[in-house]
Design a protein around this motif. Sequence first.
Motif, short mmCIF file in Angstrom:
data_model
loop_
_atom_site.label_atom_id
_atom_site.label_comp_id
_atom_site.label_asym_id
_atom_site.label_seq_id
_atom_site.Cartn_x
_atom_site.Cartn_y
_atom_site.Cartn_z
N GLU A 36 0.69 -1.03 -0.06
CA GLU A 36 0.06 0.15 -0.04
C GLU A 36 0.79 1.23 -0.05
N THR A 68 -2.42 4.81 -4.77
CA THR A 68 -2.17 5.05 -3.51
C THR A 68 -0.69 5.69 -3.44
N ALA A 142 -3.32 -0.13 -5.41
CA ALA A 142 -2.03 -0.36 -5.01
C ALA A 142 -0.97 -0.76 -6.09
#
Length: 162
Positions: A36, A68, A142
């Motif tokens: 992440e 992200t 991600a």
Amino acid sequence: MKAGTIATHVCACVALFYAWRAARFAPGWIHVPVVETVDEAPPVSIVVPARNEERSIERCVRSLLAQTIPDFELIVVDDRSIDGTRAILERLAGEDARLRVIPGEPLPAGWIGKTWAMHQGAAAARGDWLLFTDADSVHSPASVTSSLAFARSRHADAVSTI
């Protein structure tokens, strides 16, 4: 048997052959773990060549804008589309400043369309890392962070994922 039926069967057989061939390589594929966040992530430039992609471009762009990773830009090279691709991109660019739409230049001698569009996007990029992807792809939030973390963990200069 009609010619259309024969052609259909031939195409199906070819598709099955390529599926079998791809499956043979699957055991050697390396899994990229989902990550992440990345410490000290460098700026990333995502480059998407797009030509006549009105059916898929919005979904692709929205998935890339949802990444992200904190510092990225999204460059879409509109490779002289004649459908609604450019209008969709301009609307999306108005919604998010991270998206830059570059009008594709005419194809020079010796170049192939997609690679020329990718070259134009790379030339406009400011990121330390470049990610090239197709206009009909959809990415998990991600995916860029995970690919970057994987490349760093392997001390790789390039990574190709599917």
